[in-house]
Motif scaffolding. Structure first.
Motif, PDB file in Angstrom:
ATOM      1  N   CYS A  75      48.958 -59.007  41.223  1.00  0.00           N
ATOM      2  CA  CYS A  75      48.603 -60.121  42.096  1.00  0.00           C
ATOM      3  C   CYS A  75      49.118 -59.871  43.515  1.00  0.00           C
ATOM      4  O   CYS A  75      50.307 -59.649  43.706  1.00  0.00           O
ATOM      5  CB  CYS A  75      49.195 -61.423  41.548  1.00  0.00           C
ATOM      6  SG  CYS A  75      48.940 -62.824  42.662  1.00  0.00           S
ATOM      7  N   CYS A  85      51.829 -62.872  44.134  1.00  0.00           N
ATOM      8  CA  CYS A  85      53.121 -62.997  43.447  1.00  0.00           C
ATOM      9  C   CYS A  85      53.618 -61.661  42.888  1.00  0.00           C
ATOM     10  O   CYS A  85      54.688 -61.595  42.290  1.00  0.00           O
ATOM     11  CB  CYS A  85      53.058 -64.043  42.337  1.00  0.00           C
ATOM     12  SG  CYS A  85      52.098 -63.543  40.912  1.00  0.00           S
ATOM     13  N   CYS A 133      45.001 -66.189  39.507  1.00  0.00           N
ATOM     14  CA  CYS A 133      46.085 -65.346  38.972  1.00  0.00           C
ATOM     15  C   CYS A 133      46.699 -65.995  37.721  1.00  0.00           C
ATOM     16  O   CYS A 133      47.043 -67.171  37.735  1.00  0.00           O
ATOM     17  CB  CYS A 133      47.163 -65.147  40.037  1.00  0.00           C
ATOM     18  SG  CYS A 133      48.675 -64.415  39.385  1.00  0.00           S
ATOM     19  N   ALA A 169      49.507 -65.663  36.579  1.00  0.00           N
ATOM     20  CA  ALA A 169      50.918 -66.002  36.751  1.00  0.00           C
ATOM     21  C   ALA A 169      51.120 -67.133  37.758  1.00  0.00           C
ATOM     22  O   ALA A 169      51.769 -68.126  37.448  1.00  0.00           O
ATOM     23  CB  ALA A 169      51.695 -64.762  37.194  1.00  0.00           C
ATOM     24  N   CYS A 170      50.566 -67.005  38.973  1.00  0.00           N
ATOM     25  CA  CYS A 170      50.882 -68.005  40.001  1.00  0.00           C
ATOM     26  C   CYS A 170      49.697 -68.921  40.325  1.00  0.00           C
ATOM     27  O   CYS A 170      49.852 -69.887  41.062  1.00  0.00           O
ATOM     28  CB  CYS A 170      51.365 -67.327  41.278  1.00  0.00           C
ATOM     29  SG  CYS A 170      50.069 -66.493  42.208  1.00  0.00           S
TER      30      CYS A 170
HETATM   31 ZN   LIG Z   1      49.935 -64.327  41.282  1.00  0.00          ZN
END
Ligand SMILES: [Zn+2]
Length: 649
Positions: A253, A256, A289, A291-292
């Protein structure tokens, strides 16, 4: 020049005694020819990714000619390095089209010629593909890359499409999946097997994978097989899953810095988006994303791919894997735009079977195994309108029957059609009638002679019909067709070039010439018409071209319900809906009926579609004004939903 360390050698016994005496105890220098020297020199061993970066030149036929660059296909770099690990005997690369599968193989071939030589056997799916890859890409790479060019044999007949000989003893042989060379007994240390899921089998073999594995039996400790393909339900997806260790390319990403395995769930499709809205504004689709949650556009997605890295999905604790699987998807490789992926997903969710197969094979890169669970009976039943069974809709122009012959009876579907390109249609009646003997067609004669009233009480008769002649009572069916003018049909087993072809059955004895007006047999491409039918079934019942059903209730049921609205009114289309969902399309796109599942109505309806198309009802002009389509109403809550037809009596 000292090539080898000085050493004492014993004089061979075959030297003449006089020579032995004169040489004994003396210091000698041997001059080796340059070719032998080149073979004796221990090459500096570097991993394939470094080797490709330093020495591989891509010929003009490649999409990025010139020096090979790691950043163009970063996954190819780590895949080649995994393949070269000393413990690895097989690598299975399952990934989308245009994902550097062939290029990774060529990179391994180049590396092996220079760094760890051994005979090479390359197989592509067909002759054209083999020619293209060997002539344009492989030989191009050998000629353009200086390090490999040195190894090319000077003899021109050593460099050809089916065989390339290098001057360090390496022979490269190329074949395509069902060519004679594919079965010849050339022994190789390395095999490269391109697009294996598109391979044709040879003779009665069960799997070409077994045949290829036999080729390396002379190299029990050092052989390597490289398999690659976009999956199509054959070998590569199963082969990849069976490996001890499985890797994928994770994207990094840009916001992040986390490595994420991209998937369908995180594709950001705007709420309410349609195929058309996405085509009009492809940039509306992004990727969130994992994750973020930051939304990547195409540029960020490309960046995420380029700065991504390999990621172990299975077997990370295995130190020296023997086989390694690589699973790449169209989400992470940048060749397919996010908008195109979103379009395929929306089409697949709407039940489009081609899109479902594309989504599985081309994007998720898994085997398509779904038996069309979406096309469930409820989806068929939503096509019901408010007419009682047996009633002809006022909007329709013509009525036809399709019949499926059994040993002791007939399945039939009577359907009304409106002329015009949409071919909107309405189920009037569907059922089964028994027949007492093989030549008893009286129940069908009764159906043909019957009148089917419309909502205004106007009578309508069946104008055309088609009957299946395969398997049951063929000669009796032919006789009945001669008498009634109903079309005799036979389904063809595979795909045909024409939707319908006609062959004459009635011929003059002796000359064999067709009898004018005699019986003809209509050969139907059933797969073609079933595809069309499956697509028609997806049309909303209120839209033009819909394949509507009746309410599932008889006139009497509706009257009884009128008298006492507290009773349950259950429809009688359950069996029809079940049969319409019996078949599924396999990975070759052919319709299959699982054993013991009844599919008679489905056969009737697809033959019926073939009949009306053959008769040209799509080109006829409708005499009916287009009545506004009645919204489909389910009858589960009859108290509030009295059939519209009922009030208009
Ligand atoms: Zn991310």
């Amino acid at each position: 020049m000292t090539l080898l360390p000085e050493r004492k050698i014993k004089l061979p016994a075959w030297l003449p005694e006089s020579r032995r005496r004169s040489l004994s105890g003396r210091r000698l220098t041997l001059l080796l020819p340059p070719g032998v020297r080149a073979r004796l020199r221990t090459p500096e061993r570097i991993p394939p990714s470094d080797w490709n970066e330093r020495f591989r030149v891509m010929p003009a036929a490649e999409s990025f000619p010139g020096k090979w660059r790691r950043d163009i296909a970063p996954h190819a770099a780590w895949i080649m390095d995994l393949w070269a690990l000393p413990s690895v005997r097989e690598l299975w690369f399952c990934g989308p089209d245009q994902a550097s599968k062939t290029s990774s193989m060529l990179g391994c071939i180049g590396w092996s010629i220079d760094q760890d030589p051994g005979n090479i056997f390359y197989t592509a799916s067909n002759e054209d593909k083999t020619k293209e890859i060997v002539n344009d890409k492989l030989i191009g790479m050998l000629r353009e890359s200086p390090r490999l060019r040195k190894r090319l044999s000077k003899r021109s007949d050593d460099t050809g499409m089916s065989k390339v000989r290098m001057n360090n003893g390496v022979t490269i042989r190329a074949a395509w999946s069902n060519s004679p060379a594919s079965t010849a007994s050339f022994s190789a240390r390395y095999t490269f097997n391109d697009e294996v899921d598109k391979w044709q089998r040879v003779g009665k073999e069960t799997s070409p994978v077994r045949r290829i594995r036999k080729r390396t039996k002379n190299y029990p400790l050092t052989y390597k097989h490289f398999w690659s393909s976009t999956p199509a339900g054959q070998y590569v997806h199963k082969g990849m899953l069976a490996c001890q260790q499985i890797w994928t390319h994770a994207a990094r990403c840009p916001d992040c810095n986390t490595l994420v395995v991209m998937d369908e769930e995180h594709l950001a499709i705007p709420d309410g988006a349609t195929v058309d809205s996405i085509k009009a504004d492809p940039e509306a689709v992004g990727y969130a994303c994992n994750a973020c949650g930051s939304i990547w556009d195409e540029e960020k997605r490309l960046q995420a791919y380029r700065y991504g890295d390999k990621f172990c999905l299975k077997g990370a604790d295995i130190a020296n894997p023997v086989d390694i699987g690589v699973h790449l998807t169209g989400f992470v490789t940048p060749d397919m735009r996010l908008a195109d992926i979103a379009v395929t997903i929306l089409q697949a969710r709407a039940g489009d079977i081609d899109a479902r197969i594309d989504l599985a094979h081309g994007i998720k890169c898994i085997d398509y195994t779904d038996e069309i669970k979406e096309r469930e009976e409820d989806a068929i039943l939503r096509l019901r309108d408010s007419r009682p069974a047996g009633v002809f809709p006022v909007e329709a122009d013509a009525l036809k029957i399709s019949i499926d012959t059994q040993d002791h009876g007939f399945w039939y579907v009577i359907r009304a059609w409106r002329y015009g390109l949409d071919l909107t249609s309405w189920l009037v009646k569907a059922g089964y009638v028994p027949s007492a003997t093989a030549d008893d067609f009286s129940p069908l004669d009764y159906l043909l002679a019957s009148e089917y009233p419309d909502e205004n009480g106007e009578p309508h008769r069946i104008m055309a019909g088609i009957i299946d002649t395969r398997g049951h009572r063929t000669s009796e069916v032919y006789d009945w067709c001669r008498r009634t003018g109903i079309i005799a049909a036979a389904g063809a087993p595979g795909r045909k070039t024409q939707p319908v072809t006609v062959s004459r059955i009635d011929r003059f004895p002796g000359t064999g010439r067709p009898i004018p007006g005699g019986l003809a047999l209509y050969n139907i491409d059933t797969h073609h018409h079933k595809d069309r039918l499956a697509n028609k079934l997806m049309i909303d019942p209120t839209d033009p071209g819909a394949f509507r059903l009746h309410s599932g209730h008889t006139f009497d049921q509706i009257q009884a319900f009128e008298r006492d609205s507290s009773q349950q009114l259950s429809h009688n289309l359950g069996d029809y809906a079940k049969q319409m969902c019996a078949e599924y399309r396999d990975d070759r796109g052919l319709w299959q009926c699982p054993e013991k599942k009844a599919n008679h109505f489905w056969d009737c309806e697809s033959n019926g579609l073939a009949l009306v198309t053959w008769l040209g009802w799509q080109h006829a002009v409708s005499e009916k004004k287009k009545a506004p389509a009645a919204p489909a109403k389910h009858q589960q809550t009859p108290a509030n939903n009295r059939p519209g037809w009922f009030n208009n009596r």
